[in-house]
Design an enzyme around this catalytic site. Sequence first.
Site, PDB file in Angstrom:
ATOM      1  N   ASP A  31      45.936  20.166  55.509  1.00  0.00           N
ATOM      2  CA  ASP A  31      45.272  21.133  54.623  1.00  0.00           C
ATOM      3  C   ASP A  31      44.995  20.578  53.232  1.00  0.00           C
ATOM      4  O   ASP A  31      44.919  21.329  52.268  1.00  0.00           O
ATOM      5  CB  ASP A  31      46.105  22.419  54.525  1.00  0.00           C
ATOM      6  CG  ASP A  31      47.533  22.154  54.086  1.00  0.00           C
ATOM      7  OD1 ASP A  31      47.895  20.975  53.935  1.00  0.00           O
ATOM      8  OD2 ASP A  31      48.268  23.141  53.892  1.00  0.00           O
ATOM      9  N   LYS A  34      60.111  21.149  43.777  1.00  0.00           N
ATOM     10  CA  LYS A  34      59.890  22.350  42.968  1.00  0.00           C
ATOM     11  C   LYS A  34      60.867  22.485  41.793  1.00  0.00           C
ATOM     12  O   LYS A  34      61.678  23.424  41.744  1.00  0.00           O
ATOM     13  CB  LYS A  34      59.968  23.607  43.851  1.00  0.00           C
ATOM     14  CG  LYS A  34      58.948  23.588  44.989  1.00  0.00           C
ATOM     15  CD  LYS A  34      58.880  24.920  45.693  1.00  0.00           C
ATOM     16  CE  LYS A  34      57.770  24.992  46.719  1.00  0.00           C
ATOM     17  NZ  LYS A  34      57.890  24.148  47.892  1.00  0.00           N
ATOM     18  N   ASP A  84      45.164  21.369  47.622  1.00  0.00           N
ATOM     19  CA  ASP A  84      45.847  21.907  48.788  1.00  0.00           C
ATOM     20  C   ASP A  84      45.177  23.255  49.098  1.00  0.00           C
ATOM     21  O   ASP A  84      45.122  24.127  48.240  1.00  0.00           O
ATOM     22  CB  ASP A  84      47.320  22.054  48.397  1.00  0.00           C
ATOM     23  CG  ASP A  84      48.129  22.904  49.342  1.00  0.00           C
ATOM     24  OD1 ASP A  84      47.551  23.574  50.209  1.00  0.00           O
ATOM     25  OD2 ASP A  84      49.356  22.893  49.200  1.00  0.00           O
TER      26      ASP A  84
HETATM   27  P1  GTP Z   1      51.895  28.499  54.985  1.00  0.00           P
HETATM   28  O1  GTP Z   1      52.524  29.281  56.112  1.00  0.00           O
HETATM   29  O2  GTP Z   1      50.852  29.289  54.271  1.00  0.00           O
HETATM   30  O3  GTP Z   1      52.892  27.862  54.073  1.00  0.00           O
HETATM   31  O4  GTP Z   1      51.056  27.295  55.642  1.00  0.00           O
HETATM   32  P2  GTP Z   1      51.509  26.139  56.697  1.00  0.00           P
HETATM   33  O5  GTP Z   1      52.242  26.801  57.822  1.00  0.00           O
HETATM   34  O6  GTP Z   1      50.308  25.377  57.065  1.00  0.00           O
HETATM   35  O7  GTP Z   1      52.562  25.270  55.914  1.00  0.00           O
HETATM   36  P3  GTP Z   1      52.315  24.118  54.833  1.00  0.00           P
HETATM   37  O8  GTP Z   1      51.120  24.439  54.008  1.00  0.00           O
HETATM   38  O9  GTP Z   1      53.577  23.857  54.139  1.00  0.00           O
HETATM   39  O10 GTP Z   1      52.022  22.862  55.779  1.00  0.00           O
HETATM   40  C1  GTP Z   1      51.432  21.673  55.331  1.00  0.00           C
HETATM   41  C2  GTP Z   1      50.801  20.975  56.522  1.00  0.00           C
HETATM   42  O11 GTP Z   1      51.783  20.648  57.503  1.00  0.00           O
HETATM   43  C3  GTP Z   1      49.782  21.848  57.227  1.00  0.00           C
HETATM   44  O12 GTP Z   1      48.723  21.018  57.605  1.00  0.00           O
HETATM   45  C4  GTP Z   1      50.519  22.410  58.412  1.00  0.00           C
HETATM   46  O13 GTP Z   1      49.656  22.628  59.513  1.00  0.00           O
HETATM   47  C5  GTP Z   1      51.502  21.285  58.724  1.00  0.00           C
HETATM   48  N1  GTP Z   1      52.778  21.794  59.252  1.00  0.00           N
HETATM   49  C6  GTP Z   1      53.684  22.560  58.609  1.00  0.00           C
HETATM   50  N2  GTP Z   1      54.755  22.786  59.389  1.00  0.00           N
HETATM   51  C7  GTP Z   1      54.504  22.158  60.561  1.00  0.00           C
HETATM   52  C8  GTP Z   1      55.254  22.028  61.803  1.00  0.00           C
HETATM   53  O14 GTP Z   1      56.355  22.560  61.974  1.00  0.00           O
HETATM   54  N3  GTP Z   1      54.664  21.287  62.773  1.00  0.00           N
HETATM   55  C9  GTP Z   1      53.444  20.688  62.625  1.00  0.00           C
HETATM   56  N4  GTP Z   1      52.964  19.989  63.640  1.00  0.00           N
HETATM   57  N5  GTP Z   1      52.726  20.799  61.491  1.00  0.00           N
HETATM   58  C10 GTP Z   1      53.255  21.525  60.480  1.00  0.00           C
END
Ligand code: GTP
Length: 357
Positions: free
Chosen positions: A106, A157, A217
């Site tokens: 993202d 953070k 982001d």
């Molecule tokens: P929020 O729920 O809004 O925090 O978004 P998110 O679930 O995408 O979490 P975050 O923005 O912290 O994740 C950053 C990147 O890592 C994103 O591209 C997510 O798709 C990916 N990501 C986060 N957690 C996981 C996971 O457990 N497995 C995988 N495969 N990707 C993850």
Amino acid sequence: MQAIVLVGGEGTRLRPLTYGTPKPMVPIVNVPFLARTLERLYAAEIRDVILAAGYMPQAIVDYFGDGSQLDMKVTYVIEETPLGTAGAIKNVEEHITGPFFVLNGDILTSLDLRAMRQYHHEKGGIGTLHLIRVDDPSPFGCVVHDEAGRVSRFVEKPPKGEEPTNEINAGTYLLEREILDYIPPNKNVSIERETFPQVIAAGKALYAHTTGDYWLDLGRPEQYLAAHRDVLNGTMPLAVEPGLSGDGSEALRGHPGVIAPVHAAADVVVDASAKVGPNVVLGRGCSIGTNAVVRESVLWERVSVGAGAFIEEAILASGVTVGPKAHVSKGSVIGHDVSVEPGAVLEPGARLGSAPP
Ligand code: GTP
């Protein structure tokens, strides 16, 4: 060279958009964001991509298939339960053959992956992390390093005023295969909070690659709109011309109510009395009615805006209908197929749309 793209998150902060579309497939100027990421990898001569998915993976598989249409090899590894940013990497271990990039799915950035690869070879560490400088590092993961770039500390953070640096983890890594030895299998593990600090504690070298690139982001609706503004204005270089662009630009050129930049798909219909722009994206099949106003907003596909409606700084997912004279206020986010009643006035920051049953 291979790349793992982390695309398994639920994207909770982008709800209700992510009830119907997983975050990597959310469009950036009418193209799924992940397609733009794969284009960037292709441009850096990376053809072998592993997608670590979990939430709504089918939408991703349906779009990219085996990758052959992009002249790439795309492999999917789907997590039953989320494994976190390091657990997801460990989970694709059998597909990794050498050093590999890891990209958070993202992040919109102009980072030059080839230059990062060169830097990684010169430094010779177990990993290289892309960092950027921000005015307010407190919501991010700060990364402290010495003059040679060697990382000494991670501070997640930090409270305002106690930040050790303004350089933050920008979510792109280049890692040696050896780093997999530091991640336990079948467990939820965070790379930034657990693995990287453990690697440093073990005496291994991680290097910081700090650049002045565009970086955003896309996790929150405000950032999603900001990304569109930046792309439409040319601040973030993407294959979109500033001004009137898209297949539908010819239809809008000379339209008295259109204020550039506006990007429109080929088949949009905009009434001659409507006002559209600046900083508006209209997806396929959108229609804007008599005297309607749409400014600073992103409309996905098949959004119908009724006569006299007003839409400002909002995101409308595919299939939304806005009734005549409705007022969609700043910060509104409207999920797939929602109908806004004629004459309705939405509160600023309204969220309309619910999880599918
Ligand atoms: P929020 O729920 O809004 O925090 O978004 P998110 O679930 O995408 O979490 P975050 O923005 O912290 O994740 C950053 C990147 O890592 C994103 O591209 C997510 O798709 C990916 N990501 C986060 N957690 C996981 C996971 O457990 N497995 C995988 N495969 N990707 C993850």
